[in-house]
Write an enzyme that holds these catalytic residues in place. Structure first.
Site, mmCIF file in Angstrom:
data_model
loop_
_atom_site.group_PDB
_atom_site.id
_atom_site.type_symbol
_atom_site.label_atom_id
_atom_site.label_comp_id
_atom_site.label_asym_id
_atom_site.label_seq_id
_atom_site.Cartn_x
_atom_site.Cartn_y
_atom_site.Cartn_z
ATOM 1 N N GLN A 47 -4.252 -5.368 6.477
ATOM 2 C CA GLN A 47 -5.163 -6.319 5.850
ATOM 3 C C GLN A 47 -5.107 -7.693 6.493
ATOM 4 O O GLN A 47 -6.004 -8.508 6.282
ATOM 5 C CB GLN A 47 -4.849 -6.439 4.354
ATOM 6 C CG GLN A 47 -5.160 -5.196 3.553
ATOM 7 C CD GLN A 47 -6.635 -4.819 3.604
ATOM 8 O OE1 GLN A 47 -7.513 -5.665 3.709
ATOM 9 N NE2 GLN A 47 -6.899 -3.533 3.551
ATOM 10 N N LYS A 58 -10.169 -1.636 10.435
ATOM 11 C CA LYS A 58 -10.084 -2.834 9.604
ATOM 12 C C LYS A 58 -10.480 -4.073 10.408
ATOM 13 O O LYS A 58 -10.653 -5.151 9.842
ATOM 14 C CB LYS A 58 -8.667 -3.034 9.078
ATOM 15 C CG LYS A 58 -8.048 -1.852 8.373
ATOM 16 C CD LYS A 58 -8.559 -1.679 6.971
ATOM 17 C CE LYS A 58 -7.700 -0.649 6.234
ATOM 18 N NZ LYS A 58 -8.171 -0.392 4.872
ATOM 19 N N CYS A 91 -4.922 2.572 -3.606
ATOM 20 C CA CYS A 91 -3.670 3.086 -3.029
ATOM 21 C C CYS A 91 -2.536 2.083 -3.236
ATOM 22 O O CYS A 91 -1.709 1.860 -2.350
ATOM 23 C CB CYS A 91 -3.829 3.413 -1.551
ATOM 24 S SG CYS A 91 -5.026 4.724 -1.218
ATOM 25 N N HIS A 121 0.867 -1.179 0.000
ATOM 26 C CA HIS A 121 0.000 0.000 0.000
ATOM 27 C C HIS A 121 0.908 1.234 0.000
ATOM 28 O O HIS A 121 2.047 1.196 0.456
ATOM 29 C CB HIS A 121 -0.866 -0.047 1.268
ATOM 30 C CG HIS A 121 -1.919 0.996 1.374
ATOM 31 N ND1 HIS A 121 -1.656 2.273 1.804
ATOM 32 C CD2 HIS A 121 -3.261 0.950 1.132
ATOM 33 C CE1 HIS A 121 -2.785 2.974 1.818
ATOM 34 N NE2 HIS A 121 -3.768 2.198 1.408
ATOM 35 N N ASP A 124 3.328 -3.994 7.034
ATOM 36 C CA ASP A 124 1.984 -3.426 7.026
ATOM 37 C C ASP A 124 1.007 -4.564 7.304
ATOM 38 O O ASP A 124 0.815 -5.452 6.478
ATOM 39 C CB ASP A 124 1.702 -2.785 5.666
ATOM 40 C CG ASP A 124 0.288 -2.230 5.552
ATOM 41 O OD1 ASP A 124 -0.486 -2.330 6.529
ATOM 42 O OD2 ASP A 124 -0.055 -1.718 4.466
#
Length: 416
Positions: free
Chosen positions: A209, A232, A372, A128, A206
């Site tokens: 997700q 999220k 993104c 991202h 990251d």
């Protein structure tokens, strides 16, 4: 379809799913944009209202009852997150305003202190923008070299390029635990993580997700910084976390100065507080942080393995059924891959925004755009795509509605 609406997370606790939407206002809401933000249970909003109605106050600075209650709730959230992610201690969890701020704190708060001109940072192309742009900012500021770990047209990270980068001793490696575009786990991820640790590189992951869809145990994962967001995970927008390794938090510098983060301020300068408080200047999103543990409790009560299996079944069903529609391309659809929580796709000859509008008119909410993730889309030969992403409240009927709406749009294209 028998038990079509049976889900690990009780759909009855998500009032938004009772909405009627679409062009004629007669369609049930089919929410397939959980990768952008997860729906919020009434259990969470009830807890949020209860906190605001009983213990609303600022934290750490006051000595009165409400301030103490608010501080306790905020710090309990830190402890709950440490337990959930397998962090070394609550002192390794910095609370932020979201995954983007977390990843900026990791890259800039560490990089500005430790990186010099010519130092190499390896950045995976499936990231991202939040785990790309801060490193590019450092490249502009410090002359740091961003070395890309490219993605092939098949969506896979290029290990051969990584091996060449690893030989040059990168100072940091930026990766995503799970892509917000690709629906599968990167086979090369574990190899890159282990080799990055072996060569002494700082590892920034990251986790936005991954956190709500797969069990995450950072005690068994090579990492230094792990960013995530409450929204999220079924929590409220405006709060996130940066989980740090023991070595990394000691090498981090604050990005923002002000109230609540300083141990000393005088004519000669300032000194930040020890621990995570030194990176948490200003008034934080206290109420959102206080109810994040409620959202985590819902995930754990449903069972993280159960949730992972549920969304994977839905993603796999969507993948196969969409791929069978003439003119539909499912991104990353290769034999042997298991899709975990989302499916991205395109429709030949129709812009993703136009497809998304058609689906919205049929009550089906998906994401359209580059998500993104422009470098990844370029690698895949695309400018944009559609993404259907699932949560623990998603049901088989949602896949039916998605496929029917896509089929209808493809039929319209063929008859035009």
């Amino acid at each position: 379809m028998a038990d079509a609406m049976k889900t690990p997370l009780d759909r009855g606790r998500y009032p938004i799913l009772e909405r009627k939407v679409g062009a004629d206002g007669a369609h049930r809401l089919v929410y397939l944009d959980s990768a952008a933000t997860a729906l919020v249970s009434a259990t969470v909003t009830d807890a949020h209202a209860a906190f605001l109605h009983t213990s609303c106050a600022n934290i750490h600075r006051g000595a009165h009852l409400l301030a103490e209650e608010a501080t306790d709730a905020y710090e309990c959230a830190r402890e709950r997150l440490a337990s959930f992610f397998g962090a070394s201690s609550p002192e390794a969890v910095v609370l932020t305003h979201g995954a983007t701020e977390s990843l900026n704190l990791a890259a800039l708060g560490w990089g500005r202190r430790h990186l010099r001109a010519g130092d190499i940072v390896a950045v995976a192309a499936d990231n991202h923008h939040s785990n790309i742009v801060p490193w590019q900012m450092l490249a502009e500021e410090r002359g740091v070299e961003v070395a890309w770990i490219p993605v092939g047209a098949d969506g896979l990270l290029d290990l051969s390029t990584w091996y060449r980068i690893a030989e040059r001793s990168p100072k940091a490696v930026a990766l995503c635990h799970r892509s917000n575009v690709l629906g599968f786990a990167q086979p090369a991820l574990a190899t890159i993580l282990n080799e990055a640790r072996s060569c002494g590189a700082l590892i920034v992951l990251d986790g936005a997700q991954a956190a709500a869809h797969i069990p995450v145990d950072l005690s068994d994962t090579p990492f230094d910084f792990y960013g995530c967001s409450a929204h999220k995970m079924g929590g409220l927008a405006g709060v996130g976390a940066l989980v740090c390794s023991e070595r990394a938090i000691g090498e981090l510098s604050p990005l923002v100065g002000g109230g609540g983060m300083a141990a000393r301020v005088d004519d000669d300068g300032y000194a930040p507080l020890a621990g995570p408080a030194g990176f948490e200047a200003g008034t934080p999103p206290v109420a959102a942080a206080a109810v994040w543990p409620v959202a985590i409790d819902l995930l754990e009560a449903a069972g993280l393995d159960t949730l992972a299996a549920h969304v994977s079944v839905l993603a796999e069903a969507a993948r196969h059924r969409l791929a069978s529609i003439p003119g539909v391309r499912v991104i990353g659809d290769e034999p042997g891959r298991a899709f975990e929580s989302l499916v991205s796709f395109t429709v030949d000859g129709v812009h993703p925004h136009d497809v998304s509008q058609h689906l919205s008119n049929a009550g089906v909410m998906v994401r359209a755009g580059h998500h993104c993730a422009k470098p990844l889309h370029r690698a895949l030969g695309l400018k944009a795509s559609l993404r259907a992403s699932f949560g623990g409240y998603s049901a088989d009927d949602d896949v039916d509605a998605l496929v029917a709406a896509v089929e209808e749009r493809c039929e319209k294209r063929r008859t035009c």
